[in-house]
Design an enzyme around this catalytic site. Sequence first.
Site, PDB file in Angstrom:
ATOM      1  N   GLU A 174       0.896  -1.250  -0.014  1.00  6.27           N
ATOM      2  CA  GLU A 174       0.134   0.033   0.132  1.00  6.27           C
ATOM      3  C   GLU A 174       0.675   1.324   0.058  1.00  6.27           C
ATOM      4  O   GLU A 174       0.540   2.108   0.711  1.00  6.27           O
ATOM      5  CB  GLU A 174      -0.991  -0.071   1.155  1.00  6.27           C
ATOM      6  N   GLU A 282      -5.872 -11.047  -1.361  1.00  2.29           N
ATOM      7  CA  GLU A 282      -6.578 -10.758  -0.373  1.00  2.29           C
ATOM      8  C   GLU A 282      -8.076 -10.617  -0.448  1.00  2.29           C
ATOM      9  O   GLU A 282      -8.918  -9.759  -0.322  1.00  2.29           O
ATOM     10  CB  GLU A 282      -6.152  -9.387   0.422  1.00  2.29           C
TER      11      GLU A 282
HETATM   12  C1  XIL Z   1      -6.307  -6.754   8.115  1.00  2.00           C
HETATM   13  C2  XIL Z   1      -6.438  -7.974   8.851  1.00  2.00           C
HETATM   14  O1  XIL Z   1      -7.240  -8.922   8.214  1.00  2.00           O
HETATM   15  C3  XIL Z   1      -7.137  -7.483  10.277  1.00  2.00           C
HETATM   16  O2  XIL Z   1      -7.213  -8.743  11.147  1.00  2.00           O
HETATM   17  C4  XIL Z   1      -6.305  -6.441  10.976  1.00  2.00           C
HETATM   18  O3  XIL Z   1      -6.935  -6.014  11.984  1.00  2.00           O
HETATM   19  C5  XIL Z   1      -6.110  -5.283  10.050  1.00  2.00           C
HETATM   20  O4  XIL Z   1      -5.400  -5.900   8.641  1.00  2.00           O
HETATM   21  N1  XIL Z   1      -4.739  -4.853   3.368  1.00  2.00           N
HETATM   22  C6  XIL Z   1      -3.762  -5.701   3.905  1.00  2.00           C
HETATM   23  C7  XIL Z   1      -4.213  -6.754   5.133  1.00  2.00           C
HETATM   24  O5  XIL Z   1      -2.816  -5.746   3.281  1.00  2.00           O
HETATM   25  O6  XIL Z   1      -3.021  -6.867   5.924  1.00  2.00           O
HETATM   26  C8  XIL Z   1      -5.245  -6.160   5.957  1.00  2.00           C
HETATM   27  O7  XIL Z   1      -5.483  -7.199   6.822  1.00  2.00           O
HETATM   28  C9  XIL Z   1      -6.473  -5.949   5.141  1.00  2.00           C
HETATM   29  C10 XIL Z   1      -6.247  -4.746   3.951  1.00  2.00           C
END
Ligand code: XIL
Length: 964
Positions: A174, A282
């Site tokens: 990001e 994701e």
């Molecule tokens: C999220 C996790 O799933 C949660 O448990 C945590 O509280 C916050 O982060 N983008 C990403 C991930 O790259 O690492 C994030 O994961 C969601 C958004």
Amino acid sequence: MKGKFTTIAALLLLLIGAVGTLPARAQVSELPSLREIYKDCFDLGAAVSIAGWSDQTLDKHSELLAHHFNSLTAGNEMKPDATQPWPGTFRFADADRMIAFAQEHGMKVRGHTLVWHNQTPQWFFRDGSNQLIYEKETITAEDRQAVIHRLEQHIEAVVGHFGDAVYAWDVVNEAVSDTGGSIYRQDSPWYRILGEDYIKIAFRKAHEVNPNAKLFYNDYYIDAPAKRARTLEMLQKLLAEGVPIHGVGIQGHWSVNDTRISEIEQSIRMYAELGLEIQITEMDVGMQGFTEEEQAERYRELFQLFKKYSDVITSVTLWGTTDDTSWRRDESPLLFDANQQPKPAFWALVDTEKPWYANRAEYLGAVAFLSSSGQRLGVLRPGEYSIAELETLGFTLEEVAGLDVEREHLITFYSQEDLRGEAWHFTTTDSFPGRALAAEAKSLSIRFLESKNIALNKPVRASVLEDRAARAVDGDGLTSWSPSAGPPYWLEVDLQGNFLLSRWVVRLHGSGPLGGQVAESPFNAADFRLQVSDDAITWRDEDVVEGNTASVYEGSLDLVPARFIRLYVTRPTSVELNYSLYVYELEVYETGLEESSAKAPGDQAAEVVSMVEIKQLPYEYRQTLPKKQRGRLEEFSYPVSHYIDRERQLVTAQGLKAKEAGRETVEGEPITKQAYIYLPPGYDPEDQETKYNVLYLLHGVGGSRYEWLRGSGTAHDTYVICNVLDNLIASGEIEPLLVVFPEGRSAHDWTDTAFNPQKTNLLGFYYFDYELRHDLIPFVEANFNTYADITDTSPEGIAFSREHRAIAGLSMGGMQALNLTLGGHRHDFAAFTGAAGDPQNGLAPTVLAQGMQDLFAYVGAFSNAPTSSPGTVLGQGIASSPHRIELLYMTCGDADAIAMQSYRSAADGLREAAGDNLGAFYQVVLKGRGHDFSVWNHGFYNFIRLCFGKVETAEPVDILLTLD
Ligand code: XIL
């Protein structure tokens, strides 16, 4: 006995609500394994939680994980706050446990993530006096050094610890800004301290520590045009600097309603064109007021897309397993519910070519047999059975009083063994004549009858707002027929044939009280019915719905014969005095079971008018064909006697006058230039009998004869532009043709590609027509087997030849195609005004070119550059020629800051001025595209199909298109 039950199913009483009652709870082992299904496409992963404070899905869902996935990502446990909470204190136990699990079950592990602005302890960013460096007014070199050191140490320790147990890392997460103005996210402490450098430092370090690991840049929304453009820019920069980056992670946090498949597809292509591997890292798809079925449809479309691009997509990871453990649990975005039961979305992925419920039926059954008290006696999957087999399930046909049949399935009983004899069909019914059938039937079949929506794009009439009524059958769930006067309303569809209807659906989304998406609301249409008719005069009710609040109503129909259908609405909502009805889509389905051949009176065969459809360059067409189906490129040299010399004079062998040329003319020695030519597969120079069309394809201001070849991209070491030609020829879409790639500067210094109006090379662009006419075309036609023959100057010869030549160009070459072929201005500000320095607009118009309509019937201009003449001038050029331009194809990206204005001004007024001397005029604007090959490849592909396509085109028309 016959006649006791009808051959077409008996009464259908109810099947309300989309999902039937059919499936029972499924054990994990009863389910098809997704990792198995996708094993030849890409890895299928899931994110898990392991740490003590979380849901610990690694343990709770271990069976599910091992059954469906072959890749794991730690949801949190490999982020910096987990791995190095305090300087030098490393915690790897949780992640190590996941790795052990993965190894035990033959799964890969993705590492997520090394460098991020979130979940990173602040100690990374403090100076010696404990101050946050990114908040300091002045950041010293020492501060930066310290932070770089920690960054590198962290990567060294973490990547080093896991070694090859982690095959891929999301090195940087990001980093790109969500908003314009800057490529980079401004609020990242890394960026605030180190600027963009932190990214390459991280990748380089990670590569150094483990050169085997695949290194990814990972981010969200980078599949949407704006952020994608920034991401591409960043990636290109990194790649150009040789930074070791191997892939892009598209996070894929999507929602049912905001997912633009076409944009995602475009993004996949664009990232792949950089030579990067793509992973969906994701994925989850939030419901946001939509139904589980609509979510399933979205998952299905997305996986269909991923499969299409499985050569570049190497992994798809879901961000979690069950909805209740998702980080977006309010939106239930995953494949399994809180009981670990598969949702429709899961079933959709089992076979993306079939509806999710057909997949489910294959595993969990398509027909449930019910007793008179509604108890489930047994369940059968699609297949063929003898009646005796029912007993092995523990019941007899006599006991059966009702059937619960999965959508689009049909159960048929036969009077003889092996599906022979008389047949009785049933769908869902609660008055099933089990006792009577038991005495008659010997065998049965259960079939999936894929049904299609036959209302789609059929002619409609409506009692109100008729001009919007077609929106209810346009297949687009975002457009609606939305009357708001006093009810009743009706909307009638002519199915244009006789069908047996099995199902109907009304989509009422958007009618929630707050305007948002609400699946269940009193503002959804309350009372309505489906009526059918054979003549559109007398109507019968087939399904009557009362007190509805659902946003999607779906009803089974008992194979109802119909030619016309009508949605008849008596109460638009259940809120009194609210007359606003929203019908987004009205669908009716037929099974194809007994398609009637009867034609309604007055029916005529639809007039067949073929049109070349303007569309995206198919992805497959970029790919290399086997050697035999490939054309070849040849370079050739030819003498040029028409060019601009050192003194900006036109060298000519034609004795041209200065007045016509717009500058002094002289005689002079020819120069030698080089060009490329594409020769189609099977081209044989000796075979004088076989003739070819020819396209002259011109480059831009910084380009050369290589520009189209190299710029269009490569696939396995072949040029995309050649692959496209090979594919168009192989598929039979176009006739084989020759494509000439010349150098567009007719100047003594033609090899100089610099952009400098003071030089003569730029002026040479505006005098390319003389070279083309007197040097290049004569050479090509004397040395290659073209239909066209420029030496034949008889009227018939000219008319014939020009139909077999086309010219097109990108950017500056687009300007040339317009100005020089149609007769626009030549430019040379510097010489004509005697102005010193670089004038504001670079160049100024001088005389008009005489036009080359006698040579070309087809002209294409892709993102035509500034100094293209106005549409009125070009149109007059066309109108004043004795030859008709059959096709003028202009295209541009609307985000093209260089050419959008010149595109518009060159198109404006052109049609009016050209009149009938112009055949088809295409203006194709591509949304969100810039000044690049995504537009030019698109233009090339469509232009060439229009010029030399084998499809008979309709009478030429003007086409104005804006495409996504
Ligand atoms: C999220 C996790 O799933 C949660 O448990 C945590 O509280 C916050 O982060 N983008 C990403 C991930 O790259 O690492 C994030 O994961 C969601 C958004």
